[in-house]
Design a protein around this motif. Sequence first.
Motif, mmCIF file in Angstrom:
data_model
loop_
_atom_site.group_PDB
_atom_site.id
_atom_site.type_symbol
_atom_site.label_atom_id
_atom_site.label_comp_id
_atom_site.label_asym_id
_atom_site.label_seq_id
_atom_site.Cartn_x
_atom_site.Cartn_y
_atom_site.Cartn_z
ATOM 1 N N ASN A 1 39.066 123.551 -59.723
ATOM 2 C CA ASN A 1 40.403 124.097 -59.488
ATOM 3 C C ASN A 1 40.322 125.556 -59.086
ATOM 4 O O ASN A 1 39.328 126.228 -59.336
ATOM 5 N N SER A 2 41.394 126.060 -58.508
ATOM 6 C CA SER A 2 41.571 127.484 -58.241
ATOM 7 C C SER A 2 42.768 127.959 -59.045
ATOM 8 O O SER A 2 43.581 127.151 -59.484
ATOM 9 N N VAL A 3 42.871 129.273 -59.219
ATOM 10 C CA VAL A 3 43.991 129.839 -59.953
ATOM 11 C C VAL A 3 44.441 131.118 -59.251
ATOM 12 O O VAL A 3 43.620 131.846 -58.691
ATOM 13 N N ILE A 4 45.739 131.361 -59.259
ATOM 14 C CA ILE A 4 46.271 132.609 -58.726
ATOM 15 C C ILE A 4 46.618 133.504 -59.904
ATOM 16 O O ILE A 4 47.349 133.086 -60.805
ATOM 17 N N VAL A 5 46.060 134.716 -59.881
ATOM 18 C CA VAL A 5 46.283 135.664 -60.979
ATOM 19 C C VAL A 5 46.866 136.969 -60.436
ATOM 20 O O VAL A 5 46.651 137.326 -59.286
ATOM 21 N N LYS A 6 47.579 137.647 -61.308
ATOM 22 C CA LYS A 6 48.157 138.956 -61.006
ATOM 23 C C LYS A 6 47.332 140.013 -61.733
ATOM 24 O O LYS A 6 47.056 139.871 -62.929
ATOM 25 N N ILE A 7 46.952 141.077 -61.037
ATOM 26 C CA ILE A 7 46.205 142.170 -61.675
ATOM 27 C C ILE A 7 47.184 143.011 -62.499
ATOM 28 O O ILE A 7 48.140 143.558 -61.965
ATOM 29 N N VAL A 8 46.918 143.063 -63.811
ATOM 30 C CA VAL A 8 47.796 143.805 -64.720
ATOM 31 C C VAL A 8 47.054 144.857 -65.541
ATOM 32 O O VAL A 8 47.677 145.625 -66.264
ATOM 33 N N VAL B 1 41.548 132.771 -57.152
ATOM 34 C CA VAL B 1 40.186 132.823 -57.686
ATOM 35 C C VAL B 1 39.647 131.403 -57.858
ATOM 36 O O VAL B 1 40.331 130.530 -58.394
ATOM 37 N N THR B 2 38.410 131.197 -57.403
ATOM 38 C CA THR B 2 37.744 129.902 -57.507
ATOM 39 C C THR B 2 36.358 130.097 -58.098
ATOM 40 O O THR B 2 35.626 130.992 -57.677
ATOM 41 N N CYS B 3 36.005 129.274 -59.052
ATOM 42 C CA CYS B 3 34.654 129.283 -59.623
ATOM 43 C C CYS B 3 33.705 128.676 -58.599
ATOM 44 O O CYS B 3 33.989 127.626 -58.024
ATOM 45 N N ILE C 1 39.733 127.347 -64.189
ATOM 46 C CA ILE C 1 38.695 127.206 -63.168
ATOM 47 C C ILE C 1 37.309 126.915 -63.726
ATOM 48 O O ILE C 1 36.422 126.506 -62.976
ATOM 49 N N ALA C 2 37.111 127.140 -65.046
ATOM 50 C CA ALA C 2 35.760 126.961 -65.606
ATOM 51 C C ALA C 2 35.812 126.703 -67.106
ATOM 52 O O ALA C 2 36.798 127.004 -67.776
ATOM 53 N N ASN C 3 34.711 126.186 -67.617
ATOM 54 C CA ASN C 3 34.544 125.990 -69.053
ATOM 55 C C ASN C 3 34.352 127.355 -69.710
ATOM 56 O O ASN C 3 33.406 128.069 -69.374
#
Length: 125
Positions: free
Chosen positions: A85-92, A69-71, A112-114
């Motif tokens: 920045n980007s972040v990798i997340v797991k759907i839970v 995910v990227t803002c 990725i964001a404020n």
Amino acid sequence: MAMGMSVLTTICVVLSLILGVSATPGTATFYTNYVPSACYRNQNNGVMIAAASDPLWANGAICGKMYNVTCTGPTNPVPHPCTGNSVIVKIVDHCPGCGGTLDLSREAFATIANPVAGIIKIDYH
């Protein structure tokens, strides 16, 4: 050795271009209570996690999928919310009516964001 690094670099550039083109636009919000979750009940899955909105939920078929995910920008007057920045997340989890495509953990959102922005435009794949 140099030839191998050149080939590897070329492959990485091509893959990043393909992944960038296949990104899906959406919006993201954040939440702070991670357990229990719709996918894993009382199992702790860390903090780089997200909940899926109704259009993505598919009766839980999305559980466990990973998204980068990227803002991409603001949805409100908060100037320059993205960190770059980007972040990798797991759907839970499932977030019916959460107001965004993905409801990120606060930690993932802050990567990725404020967090003051509250809701942001994103690309995810």
